[in-house]
Design a protein around this motif. Sequence first.
Motif, PDB file in Angstrom:
ATOM      1  N   HIS A 143       0.852  -1.191   0.000  1.00 55.82           N
ATOM      2  CA  HIS A 143       0.000   0.000   0.000  1.00 55.82           C
ATOM      3  C   HIS A 143       0.888   1.241   0.000  1.00 55.82           C
ATOM      4  N   THR A 145       0.685   5.611  -0.221  1.00 55.98           N
ATOM      5  CA  THR A 145      -0.128   6.820  -0.201  1.00 55.98           C
ATOM      6  C   THR A 145       0.783   8.027  -0.389  1.00 55.98           C
ATOM      7  N   LYS A 147       0.585  12.289   0.097  1.00 55.24           N
ATOM      8  CA  LYS A 147      -0.185  13.418   0.619  1.00 55.24           C
ATOM      9  C   LYS A 147       0.514  14.707   0.188  1.00 55.24           C
ATOM     10  N   THR A 170       4.233   7.523   1.865  1.00 61.82           N
ATOM     11  CA  THR A 170       4.215   6.440   2.841  1.00 61.82           C
ATOM     12  C   THR A 170       4.014   5.124   2.107  1.00 61.82           C
ATOM     13  N   ALA A 246       1.421   6.259  -7.780  1.00 60.15           N
ATOM     14  CA  ALA A 246       0.813   7.287  -6.945  1.00 60.15           C
ATOM     15  C   ALA A 246       1.177   8.630  -7.572  1.00 60.15           C
ATOM     16  N   THR A 248       0.561  13.001  -7.670  1.00 61.10           N
ATOM     17  CA  THR A 248       0.009  14.221  -7.095  1.00 61.10           C
ATOM     18  C   THR A 248      -0.851  14.921  -8.143  1.00 61.10           C
TER      19      THR A 248
END
Length: 394
Positions: A143, A145, A147, A170, A246, A248
Motif C-alpha cells: 500500500h 499513499t 499526501k 508512505t 501514486a 500528485t
Amino acid sequence: MVIRLLCLLLWAALPARADTLRLIVPDMRPVVGEMIPVTIRGEYTGPITLEKMTFPDSPAYDWTQVARDRWADERVDGKLFRIFERRVAVFPRQPGTLTIGPVTHHLTKAQGMTRNTVEVTAQPATWTVAPYPGSGRPLASSHVTVKDEFSTDPSRLGPSETFTRRITLTADGTMAHLLPPRPLIREPWLISFAAPEVRETRLTAQGPVAVAIWEWSMRPHTGEVGSLTPIQFPWFNTQIREMRGAVTLPVEIGIAGFGDNIGGTPGALRRVVMQGAAFALAGLVLGLIVALPGRALAPRRLTARLRGMLPNPKRRALRDAAKTGDLMALRGAAEAFIRAENRLGRNPDPAPLRALDEALFSGTPPGEFDRNDFLRRLTARRQAAKTFSHRDPA
C-alpha cells in the motif's frame, strides 16, 4: 501393570528431544525490493542464562528486525520447551537465487553449578527472486499513499507571498532508503527553496513502514499564472503483483486578482486578445439569434450554446506538452485542459486520460504512446456539445 512398567521403562530409555532452531518462511517468488517475512524459531530445553544470535549480513539483501525477541514457555508434543522467536524482514537487492542462513544461536545453559555452551543452527532458506518490473529504485509495497499539503491556497497568493508545499510519501512493507529520491521542482517563474528531507522506517506489528517527507518554500516572481505538473511515484503492488503509480494533482499557482497578468508580456497580451475576440464573437452570435424572428432561444439554452462555442485556453499548452514527449507533462496539461472544458460546460471523454495513465504506470516507453491519437480523442467535442440540430418551436 507389567505392560505399564515396560512402557515407562521404554519411554525413559528414549533419547531426549534435542534443541532445535529453524527459519519459518513464506512460499513466494519475490521481486527485487519486496519484503520477505522471516521468523526464526527456537525450541530449547533446560534453563538458559545467556544467549546471542547475529543475523547474517549479505550484499544480496537488506534486512531489519521488526519486533523484539519473544521468549515464552510452551508445550510441544506434550513436553515443556523454552520458545524463542525473532521476526526479521528481508529485502532482496538483485534478481536470481537468494539464500538466507544458516543462522546460529549461541546459548549458555546452567546445570547445577556448571555452565555449558550450546550452539543451535537453523538450515538456510532459498528463494528465486524475479527482476523488478519497473525502473528506478525498486519500490515494492502492499500500500502506497501520497499526501500533498500547502500552507495556503497557491492559486490565490498575495504579492510577494511565500507558501510551503509538503509531500509525504508512505509505503507499507518496505524501508526508507528504498523510497524514490526527492522530486525536482524547477520552473523559470518560480523561486523554490528545499528543506532537508526526512526519511524514516517505522516498525509496526504488520511490518516496517517507510516514510519520506519533502518540503519546499515557494514564491512566484512574476504575476503570470503557472502550473506545476503532477509528480509520479511508480511502485509494484505486492497484493495484485502489478505496477501501479501514486500521482500528485497538478498545482495552479498565481497571484490573487492577477491571474491573467496583463502586464505587457506577449503571452498575456495574446490571451487578452483571444478572450476579447471570443466575447466579441459571442456577442455577435447573440445579436444574430435575437434578431431572427421566431427563433429566440430560452436564456439557459442560449447560455449553454454560447459557452460551448468558447475556445479552451489550455488547448495550446496541451499541444505543446504533446510535442515534448514527456508523458508526465502531458498528463498535467491534460488535467488542466479537462478542468477548463468542465468550466465551459463541456464534458470531455475520460477514456484518453485513462489510456495515458495505463501507459505511465505500466512503464510504456514515451515513444510508443500515440500522442497524436491522444490529442485527437481528448480535444474532440462530444456530439451533444457540438451539434445544434434541434430547434425550439416557433
